[in-house]
Design a protein around this motif. Structure first.
Motif, short mmCIF file in Angstrom:
data_model
loop_
_atom_site.label_atom_id
_atom_site.label_comp_id
_atom_site.label_asym_id
_atom_site.label_seq_id
_atom_site.Cartn_x
_atom_site.Cartn_y
_atom_site.Cartn_z
N ASN A 148 0.81 -1.21 0.00
CA ASN A 148 0.00 0.00 0.00
C ASN A 148 0.85 1.27 0.00
O ASN A 148 0.41 2.33 -0.46
CB ASN A 148 -0.93 -0.01 1.22
N THR A 149 2.08 1.17 0.51
CA THR A 149 2.95 2.35 0.59
C THR A 149 3.75 2.59 -0.69
O THR A 149 4.38 3.63 -0.83
CB THR A 149 3.97 2.20 1.75
N ALA A 150 3.73 1.62 -1.60
CA ALA A 150 4.64 1.66 -2.75
C ALA A 150 3.96 2.20 -4.01
O ALA A 150 2.78 1.94 -4.26
CB ALA A 150 5.20 0.27 -3.03
N LYS A 151 4.74 2.91 -4.80
CA LYS A 151 4.25 3.38 -6.09
C LYS A 151 4.16 2.24 -7.09
O LYS A 151 3.35 2.28 -8.03
CB LYS A 151 5.18 4.47 -6.62
N GLN A 152 5.00 1.23 -6.91
CA GLN A 152 5.00 0.08 -7.81
C GLN A 152 5.22 -1.18 -6.98
O GLN A 152 6.13 -1.23 -6.14
CB GLN A 152 6.11 0.23 -8.86
N VAL A 153 4.39 -2.21 -7.22
CA VAL A 153 4.41 -3.42 -6.40
C VAL A 153 4.83 -4.61 -7.25
O VAL A 153 4.20 -4.92 -8.27
CB VAL A 153 3.04 -3.68 -5.76
N PHE A 154 5.89 -5.28 -6.82
CA PHE A 154 6.42 -6.46 -7.49
C PHE A 154 6.22 -7.68 -6.59
O PHE A 154 6.61 -7.67 -5.43
CB PHE A 154 7.92 -6.32 -7.76
N ILE A 155 5.61 -8.72 -7.14
CA ILE A 155 5.57 -10.01 -6.45
C ILE A 155 6.68 -10.87 -7.03
O ILE A 155 6.77 -11.04 -8.25
CB ILE A 155 4.20 -10.70 -6.63
N VAL A 156 7.55 -11.38 -6.16
CA VAL A 156 8.66 -12.22 -6.60
C VAL A 156 8.42 -13.62 -6.05
O VAL A 156 8.42 -13.85 -4.86
CB VAL A 156 10.01 -11.64 -6.14
N SER A 157 8.20 -14.56 -6.96
CA SER A 157 7.78 -15.90 -6.53
C SER A 157 8.23 -16.94 -7.53
O SER A 157 7.97 -16.80 -8.74
CB SER A 157 6.25 -15.95 -6.39
N ASP A 158 8.91 -17.98 -7.05
CA ASP A 158 9.28 -19.05 -7.98
C ASP A 158 8.04 -19.85 -8.38
O ASP A 158 6.99 -19.77 -7.74
CB ASP A 158 10.37 -19.95 -7.38
N SER A 159 8.16 -20.61 -9.44
CA SER A 159 7.00 -21.26 -10.06
C SER A 159 6.32 -22.29 -9.16
O SER A 159 5.16 -22.63 -9.40
CB SER A 159 7.41 -21.92 -11.38
N SER A 160 7.02 -22.78 -8.14
CA SER A 160 6.40 -23.77 -7.25
C SER A 160 5.24 -23.17 -6.46
O SER A 160 4.39 -23.89 -5.94
CB SER A 160 7.44 -24.34 -6.28
N LYS A 161 5.19 -21.84 -6.36
CA LYS A 161 4.11 -21.17 -5.60
C LYS A 161 2.93 -20.78 -6.50
O LYS A 161 1.84 -20.50 -5.99
CB LYS A 161 4.66 -19.89 -4.94
N ILE A 162 3.15 -20.75 -7.81
CA ILE A 162 2.11 -20.29 -8.73
C ILE A 162 1.01 -21.34 -8.82
O ILE A 162 1.26 -22.51 -9.06
CB ILE A 162 2.69 -20.02 -10.13
N GLY A 163 -0.22 -20.90 -8.60
CA GLY A 163 -1.35 -21.81 -8.61
C GLY A 163 -1.60 -22.49 -7.29
O GLY A 163 -2.56 -23.26 -7.16
#
Length: 204
Positions: A148-163
């Motif tokens: 909420n504090t950031a102008k730009q938000v990046f999610i960094v996640s390896d593929s094992s977490k996707i889905g």
């Protein structure tokens, strides 16, 4: 499922920071190298207490990028404290030994007063409905405040977490600008994210 049973994709709990450091390490390092492409001299950034963000901190040190790092991660703070040329702000609060990080109301109140350029936040799970998810409620609330504090938000996640799913939404899908991962094999997920205006960056 109808007519039978199947294993849930929702993990039961989070393993310790030290154990997670040894899981999908090469993928996390690749993601960190990709994340560095979006960090510029003079940026004020938040790094949450994930293992992927730890590798981002190491890349910042390696590349000697002059930034201000704000973090609740003791491991990131220890790593960057050895390099006085970087500005480091450590978020205080209740200490979470499993994640080697600060959490709780003091941390949330501190972060709520910030305004930063970019937030890099990890995930225990990620999907197109909930966005980034976390196992712990305290971590989820703090991560949402970071976003909420950031102008730009990046999610960094390896593929094992996707889905995969976790218990609490930490960064809702509508708050995310960029997903950095090493692979997305689900074409349907890619289309949904792109339709929502989320940029997908694949680290190779």
């Amino acid at each position: 499922i109808r007519g039978g049973a199947t294993l849930s994709d929702r993990s039961k709990s989070e393993i310790s920071f030290q154990k997670r450091m040894n899981v999908n390490t090469e993928e996390k390092k690749m993601i960190a190298k990709k994340a560095i492409e979006f960090i510029q001299e003079g940026d004020v950034i938040i790094l949450d207490a994930g293992t992927t963000t730890f590798f981002i901190a190491k890349e910042i040190i390696s590349m000697k990028i002059n930034v201000t790092i704000i973090t609740n991660s003791l491991m990131i703070a220890k790593e960057t404290a050895n390099y006085p040329d970087f500005d480091l702000i450590f978020i205080g609060g209740k200490f979470d030994w499993k994640n080697m990080a600060t959490i709780g109301s003091s941390a949330i109140n501190f972060v709520s007063d910030l305004s930063v350029d970019k937030a890099f936040i990890g995930a225990n799970g990620f999907d197109a409905i909930h966005g980034a998810m976390a196992f712990g409620e305290d971590n989820a609330v703090l991560n949402k405040m970071m976003a909420n504090t950031a102008k730009q938000v990046f999610i960094v996640s390896d593929s094992s977490k996707i889905g995969k799913s976790a218990f609490f939404t930490s960064v809702p899908i509508e708050m995310i600008d960029v997903l950095i991962t090493n692979e997305v094999s689900d074409d349907g997920l890619i289309k949904v994210l792109e339709d929502k205006g989320i940029k997908i960056e694949i680290a190779r």
